[in-house]
Scaffold this motif. Structure first.
Motif, PDB file in Angstrom:
ATOM      1  N   SER A 155       0.858  -1.187   0.000  1.00 11.21           N
ATOM      2  CA  SER A 155       0.000   0.000   0.000  1.00 11.21           C
ATOM      3  C   SER A 155       0.896   1.239   0.000  1.00 11.21           C
ATOM      4  O   SER A 155       1.750   1.397   0.869  1.00 11.21           O
ATOM      5  CB  SER A 155      -0.880  -0.020   1.254  1.00 11.21           C
ATOM      6  N   VAL A 156       0.730   2.083  -1.008  1.00  6.83           N
ATOM      7  CA  VAL A 156       1.609   3.245  -1.188  1.00  6.83           C
ATOM      8  C   VAL A 156       0.791   4.527  -1.088  1.00  6.83           C
ATOM      9  O   VAL A 156      -0.322   4.608  -1.614  1.00  6.83           O
ATOM     10  CB  VAL A 156       2.322   3.175  -2.565  1.00  6.83           C
ATOM     11  N   LEU A 157       1.340   5.503  -0.381  1.00  5.11           N
ATOM     12  CA  LEU A 157       0.745   6.838  -0.297  1.00  5.11           C
ATOM     13  C   LEU A 157       1.401   7.721  -1.352  1.00  5.11           C
ATOM     14  O   LEU A 157       2.634   7.813  -1.419  1.00  5.11           O
ATOM     15  CB  LEU A 157       0.967   7.410   1.104  1.00  5.11           C
ATOM     16  N   LEU A 158       0.571   8.358  -2.156  1.00  6.31           N
ATOM     17  CA  LEU A 158       1.071   9.246  -3.214  1.00  6.31           C
ATOM     18  C   LEU A 158       0.505  10.643  -2.993  1.00  6.31           C
ATOM     19  O   LEU A 158      -0.680  10.803  -2.715  1.00  6.31           O
ATOM     20  CB  LEU A 158       0.630   8.723  -4.582  1.00  6.31           C
ATOM     21  N   MET A 159       1.350  11.647  -3.139  1.00  2.00           N
ATOM     22  CA  MET A 159       0.886  13.033  -2.959  1.00  2.00           C
ATOM     23  C   MET A 159       1.925  13.980  -3.562  1.00  2.00           C
ATOM     24  O   MET A 159       2.941  13.546  -4.108  1.00  2.00           O
ATOM     25  CB  MET A 159       0.704  13.356  -1.473  1.00  2.00           C
ATOM     26  N   ARG A 160       1.627  15.251  -3.476  1.00  2.00           N
ATOM     27  CA  ARG A 160       2.610  16.269  -3.864  1.00  2.00           C
ATOM     28  C   ARG A 160       3.011  17.070  -2.631  1.00  2.00           C
ATOM     29  O   ARG A 160       2.147  17.449  -1.829  1.00  2.00           O
ATOM     30  CB  ARG A 160       2.002  17.254  -4.870  1.00  2.00           C
ATOM     31  N   ALA A 161       4.296  17.347  -2.497  1.00  2.00           N
ATOM     32  CA  ALA A 161       4.763  18.246  -1.447  1.00  2.00           C
ATOM     33  C   ALA A 161       4.359  19.674  -1.810  1.00  2.00           C
ATOM     34  O   ALA A 161       3.870  19.949  -2.917  1.00  2.00           O
ATOM     35  CB  ALA A 161       6.276  18.117  -1.302  1.00  2.00           C
ATOM     36  N   SER A 162       4.553  20.590  -0.874  1.00  2.00           N
ATOM     37  CA  SER A 162       4.115  21.972  -1.104  1.00  2.00           C
ATOM     38  C   SER A 162       4.872  22.617  -2.266  1.00  2.00           C
ATOM     39  O   SER A 162       4.374  23.536  -2.908  1.00  2.00           O
ATOM     40  CB  SER A 162       4.279  22.795   0.169  1.00  2.00           C
ATOM     41  N   ASP A 163       6.074  22.120  -2.574  1.00  2.00           N
ATOM     42  CA  ASP A 163       6.805  22.659  -3.748  1.00  2.00           C
ATOM     43  C   ASP A 163       6.387  21.951  -5.033  1.00  2.00           C
ATOM     44  O   ASP A 163       6.988  22.163  -6.079  1.00  2.00           O
ATOM     45  CB  ASP A 163       8.321  22.535  -3.520  1.00  2.00           C
ATOM     46  N   PHE A 180      -1.915   1.984  10.758  1.00  2.00           N
ATOM     47  CA  PHE A 180      -2.974   2.847  10.246  1.00  2.00           C
ATOM     48  C   PHE A 180      -2.572   3.357   8.865  1.00  2.00           C
ATOM     49  O   PHE A 180      -1.408   3.661   8.626  1.00  2.00           O
ATOM     50  CB  PHE A 180      -3.165   4.036  11.207  1.00  2.00           C
ATOM     51  N   PRO A 181      -3.535   3.449   7.927  1.00  2.00           N
ATOM     52  CA  PRO A 181      -3.196   3.993   6.600  1.00  2.00           C
ATOM     53  C   PRO A 181      -2.954   5.506   6.697  1.00  2.00           C
ATOM     54  O   PRO A 181      -3.868   6.258   7.031  1.00  2.00           O
ATOM     55  CB  PRO A 181      -4.433   3.682   5.760  1.00  2.00           C
ATOM     56  N   LEU A 182      -1.729   5.884   6.401  1.00  6.44           N
ATOM     57  CA  LEU A 182      -1.383   7.317   6.519  1.00  6.44           C
ATOM     58  C   LEU A 182      -2.186   8.171   5.551  1.00  6.44           C
ATOM     59  O   LEU A 182      -2.405   9.361   5.797  1.00  6.44           O
ATOM     60  CB  LEU A 182       0.117   7.502   6.307  1.00  6.44           C
ATOM     61  N   SER A 183      -2.646   7.551   4.455  1.00  3.82           N
ATOM     62  CA  SER A 183      -3.470   8.318   3.501  1.00  3.82           C
ATOM     63  C   SER A 183      -4.766   8.813   4.144  1.00  3.82           C
ATOM     64  O   SER A 183      -5.425   9.698   3.609  1.00  3.82           O
ATOM     65  CB  SER A 183      -3.791   7.453   2.280  1.00  3.82           C
ATOM     66  N   ARG A 184      -5.129   8.224   5.305  1.00  2.00           N
ATOM     67  CA  ARG A 184      -6.326   8.677   6.030  1.00  2.00           C
ATOM     68  C   ARG A 184      -5.967   9.791   7.028  1.00  2.00           C
ATOM     69  O   ARG A 184      -6.855  10.256   7.767  1.00  2.00           O
ATOM     70  CB  ARG A 184      -6.947   7.522   6.815  1.00  2.00           C
ATOM     71  N   GLY A 185      -4.685  10.150   7.100  1.00  2.00           N
ATOM     72  CA  GLY A 185      -4.258  11.180   8.042  1.00  2.00           C
ATOM     73  C   GLY A 185      -4.387  12.583   7.450  1.00  2.00           C
ATOM     74  O   GLY A 185      -5.105  12.814   6.476  1.00  2.00           O
ATOM     75  N   ARG A 186      -3.639  13.525   8.048  1.00  4.84           N
ATOM     76  CA  ARG A 186      -3.740  14.902   7.633  1.00  4.84           C
ATOM     77  C   ARG A 186      -2.365  15.384   7.220  1.00  4.84           C
ATOM     78  O   ARG A 186      -1.355  14.972   7.800  1.00  4.84           O
ATOM     79  CB  ARG A 186      -4.230  15.742   8.824  1.00  4.84           C
ATOM     80  N   VAL A 187      -2.305  16.225   6.196  1.00  4.31           N
ATOM     81  CA  VAL A 187      -1.019  16.765   5.745  1.00  4.31           C
ATOM     82  C   VAL A 187      -1.021  18.273   5.941  1.00  4.31           C
ATOM     83  O   VAL A 187      -1.983  18.950   5.573  1.00  4.31           O
ATOM     84  CB  VAL A 187      -0.782  16.452   4.250  1.00  4.31           C
ATOM     85  N   GLU A 188       0.052  18.770   6.525  1.00  6.97           N
ATOM     86  CA  GLU A 188       0.203  20.210   6.731  1.00  6.97           C
ATOM     87  C   GLU A 188       1.680  20.527   6.673  1.00  6.97           C
ATOM     88  O   GLU A 188       2.475  19.862   7.355  1.00  6.97           O
ATOM     89  CB  GLU A 188      -0.367  20.594   8.102  1.00  6.97           C
ATOM     90  N   ASN A 189       2.037  21.514   5.887  1.00  6.41           N
ATOM     91  CA  ASN A 189       3.452  21.911   5.784  1.00  6.41           C
ATOM     92  C   ASN A 189       4.373  20.727   5.523  1.00  6.41           C
ATOM     93  O   ASN A 189       5.410  20.573   6.184  1.00  6.41           O
ATOM     94  CB  ASN A 189       3.887  22.617   7.076  1.00  6.41           C
ATOM     95  N   ASP A 190       3.958  19.885   4.587  1.00  8.01           N
ATOM     96  CA  ASP A 190       4.784  18.735   4.206  1.00  8.01           C
ATOM     97  C   ASP A 190       5.042  17.774   5.351  1.00  8.01           C
ATOM     98  O   ASP A 190       6.050  17.051   5.342  1.00  8.01           O
ATOM     99  CB  ASP A 190       6.124  19.206   3.609  1.00  8.01           C
ATOM    100  N   VAL A 191       4.169  17.788   6.307  1.00 11.49           N
ATOM    101  CA  VAL A 191       4.274  16.795   7.369  1.00 11.49           C
ATOM    102  C   VAL A 191       2.947  16.043   7.410  1.00 11.49           C
ATOM    103  O   VAL A 191       1.867  16.647   7.408  1.00 11.49           O
ATOM    104  CB  VAL A 191       4.578  17.454   8.733  1.00 11.49           C
ATOM    105  N   ILE A 192       3.042  14.691   7.419  1.00  8.51           N
ATOM    106  CA  ILE A 192       1.851  13.840   7.442  1.00  8.51           C
ATOM    107  C   ILE A 192       1.620  13.415   8.885  1.00  8.51           C
ATOM    108  O   ILE A 192       2.508  12.842   9.505  1.00  8.51           O
ATOM    109  CB  ILE A 192       2.071  12.597   6.558  1.00  8.51           C
TER     110      ILE A 192
END
Ligand code: FES
Ligand code: FES
Ligand code: FES
Lengths: 353, 353, 353
Positions: free
Chosen positions: C38-46, C61-73
């Motif tokens: 299971s892979v989490l894919l996203m874009r950083a703020s840059d 826990f699946p991190l994709s269900r977490g929250r992202v703020e300032n490039d921190v999951i």
């Protein structure tokens, strides 16, 4: 032997588990999978709870699909009749009744909102081993109880309720303060049980309780005494102490959170819960607010643990997990479950001499 | 060797099974899973039934998704063409046709409402081994046939139809009298077949038949001669004898109940049935009433056997079941299936000397 | 060692695969199963693409269900925080961060419409090993890219695109001429790659292209150069040459078909495709016609390969398949995959002396 129990550990049979809410049981049979067995649950005509193996020993028809009359269950296939003690009353196609033809009768005990079932050898069932939960039947407490089916292993549920550091995150919509994440409970093993005690200077009161309380509420101190009581049960006794007394002189409020986990399979769980308070007893409106609030919060656990189980299933196994300091009570309980599983698997001791 | 066959016993290949209702077969291919293989069923342009392995030997495309023209099936992937005898007619991408490129052509025979398939070595297929069911094609009988897919093992279906003691229970909405449960059939093994014969002083006539009969109906005597004919087929020949003759002098009415079970997998079954009567032949209204009545009754078996299979699946295996006297024919047939499975598994005998 | 790879062959990890369409990645995490993880894919703020193991190493826990703020999951369970390089930024319940607590950070590279992921040891990831697909980023080409999830093994998809003899059959609604089935490509192994080249006197132009072209279109010659580039990628470079020049003197049109296959599991595949043309660049209407046409055609492959996988599953395994001459490139690529799998399974070479 495994050091810590996980999804591959055999389920523990020699325990009392909650089989159903008392309110679920009627004269009409109910089918429920408990520890990988199909169980028939019902009430006899005198109101006593009954739990029987649901598989007809003849040709495996589910007895819950049969008919009940005068405390006799008639199998819906060939009509063999069983009494609520599991004995066979009649085989319609012949005059004699083979003695081997009987159902497993599970020892059951009704206590407050729950019906408990003993899943081990009936000869070893002792009501003295029933978890003590006196607040559930005390007139000093109002109790709200409910049920969820969880597509996750019961040990994940135990770890979940044992470790309050998840409150500001999994329940971030309810608990905003990080205080719970930073709390440092005292943890001790007491025999096969695990205790985790905690005092928090400004622990949140549940909203249905806070509403009843005057200006002192925000300054309440929360003392929690949480117990892994065995594979079937976790409870947390919470005392909220106000900074200044209410008009009626009252300072302390008790709320007992009880979580009963009954494995259906190794990766699914019946989750019964009860929340008891020693305030607003008999107030049905507070009951309903309590039920709604707690369902909302506990359902976040139910959903979250399903996500965890799904992900592990997707990666095909029981992954190695890394622990932090806050996991000490969770690891202890998994250690205890591993020990209990090893003991159940061991051959019975033989008399010497 | 197993003493009694169960869900773990290998399926028996060296037999004729019903593959389809004759009315299901058209020029358009039909896919059906038979003994764990995907089979293509259709009619050739001369109307002859055709059964072929549905898997294109090239890259496993289901040929039932292809196109048929002039008795040639064109695979929907790379267009390899097969004749209805399984031979390859053309490989579009090359001039030659590899000889190994052919489909398994199952021997098939159409007889009355059914198309039979031989699932063993085609060289061993003999039409003489086809079960004899002359009433299906006789002008003296009106036959109604139909089909169910059953999510249960075929052996459970065989046991079901072999043992009428389930009538007042699983079919309690239809057969209210306990007479069927108390009946004592005569049971005998005849080679690998099993016969169960029964005379009942007041056996119920099917309602579509009773309606045709005068005042004597309630006093009818029922004689049933039921046969486990092999893994593919059960039939019960019933004779209802009136206490006093009808106006036209008639005393006896025959109804033949035929149940053909074709395993799809070890735990699912194609269930074809036919009910034939020697009265009201050619009366379409009676046909429809017969179909509706029998569908209603047989569907209770279909649903009940699914409940049994579900419960056994939930408890993870093939449970040990306890038998009563009425199970003798069921045990005999499971014994015979175990013997036949052992024989199929044995190495072919070698010539001596 | 297996001679030809099939569904039982271990998936190849030491490769770049397409993880997502570039357009799929946003600041919001996306979950995708890649090579059974299971892979989490996203874009950083840059804007940089990020691929991390989606399983929180703490309690899964699946991190994709977490929250992202300032490039921190922030994990949605106990709030452990991870940076986009996989390192742990904070454990809310304690002051220190265990060094083992980190996510697998997959090397990723964005190139044109795709984001590529390296699924092997990150230390071995070299951007020089990225497949060269310069047309995807060239201003001379207009590219349309899209995505399908396929319930079939990636090797079946590779064989499918490698062998054009299926065009008049699986895509018979589009390609009516049998010319493609009769074509005889030149096939050669180039290292672990496979090349199949073909010149067809009257190869069909895709309709969105043909529409742009004058009367010469029907007489166009098609030259195709198709490559199995490795487990992750197939592409076919097609040149359509008109018999007489267009008004603007143009004779040749290029269309590059790219198919990227990323195994989700052994029997399911993420299928990314891109079609690039050197005509009508910047014409959005032609883009949309290209997308609609190609989706229609490629979806026939997706559906067909699912039928194949279903049938094989129904017959319980990986059947032996018979090959014809046109399968040479398909067999070569399966041979190469078997070799690469054996190499990945081999112990790493040890220094000598
Ligand atoms: S299965 Fe229950 S009586 Fe036969
Ligand atoms: S799969 Fe049938 S022709 Fe190729
Ligand atoms: S599971 Fe992620 S922080 Fe605990």
């Amino acid at each position: 032997m495994q050091r810590f129990a996980d999804n591959t550990t055999p389920l523990l049979r020699d325990h009392w588990y909650v089989a159903a809410l008392a309110s679920e049981l009627t004269a009409e049979p109910l089918e429920r999978q408990i520890l990988e067995r199909s169980v028939l649950l019902m009430r006899a005509s005198d109101g006593a709870p009954v739990a029987l193996s649901n598989r007809c020993p003849h040709r495996s028809f589910p007895l819950s699909r049969g008919r009940v009359e005068n405390d006799v269950i008639t199998c819906g296939y060939h009509g063999i009749r069983f009494r609520t003690d599991g004995s066979c009353a009649e085989v319609p196609s012949q005059d004699s009744v083979p003695s081997a033809l009987r159902l497993h009768a599970y020892p059951v005990v009704e206590a407050g909102p729950f019906v408990w079932i003993w899943t081990g050898d009936p000869a070893a069932a002792r009501t003295a081993d029933l978890p003590a939960t006196p607040w559930l039947t005390s007139a000093d407490f109002a109790t709200v109880a409910d049920y969820f089916f969880v597509e996750s292993a019961y040990l994940r549920m135990h770890e979940n309720v044992m470790d309050l550091t998840h409150l500001p995150f999994l329940h971030g919509t309810v608990f905003r303060s990080l205080e719970f994440a930073r709390a440092r409970p005292e943890v001790e093993a007491v025999g096969m049980k695990v205790r985790s005690s905690l005092t928090m200077p400004s622990g949140s009161m549940p909203p249905y309780l806070a509403k009843l309380v005057g200006s002192g509420a925000p300054a309440s101190v929360r003392h929690t005494d949480a117990w892994f009581d065995g594979p079937a049960l976790h409870y947390a006794l919470a005392r909220y102490s106000l900074a200044e007394p209410e008009a009626d002189g009252r300072v302390d409020f008790l709320v007992n959170f009880l979580h009963a986990f009954t494995p259906a399979t190794k990766t699914s769980t019946h989750y019964f819960w009860a929340v008891s308070r020693d305030a607003a007893v008999g107030d049905a409106a507070v009951d309903e607010e309590c039920r709604a609030t707690q369902r909302y919060v506990f359902h976040q656990d139910v959903e979250g643990m399903r996500w965890v189980e799904d992900l592990c299933g997707q990666e095909g196994g029981t992954p190695e997990e890394l622990s932090v300091a806050a996991d000490r009570p969770g690891l202890l309980l998994r250690r205890h479950v591993a020990l209990m599983a090893a003991e159940e698997a061991a051959p019975a001791p033989q008399p010497v001499g």
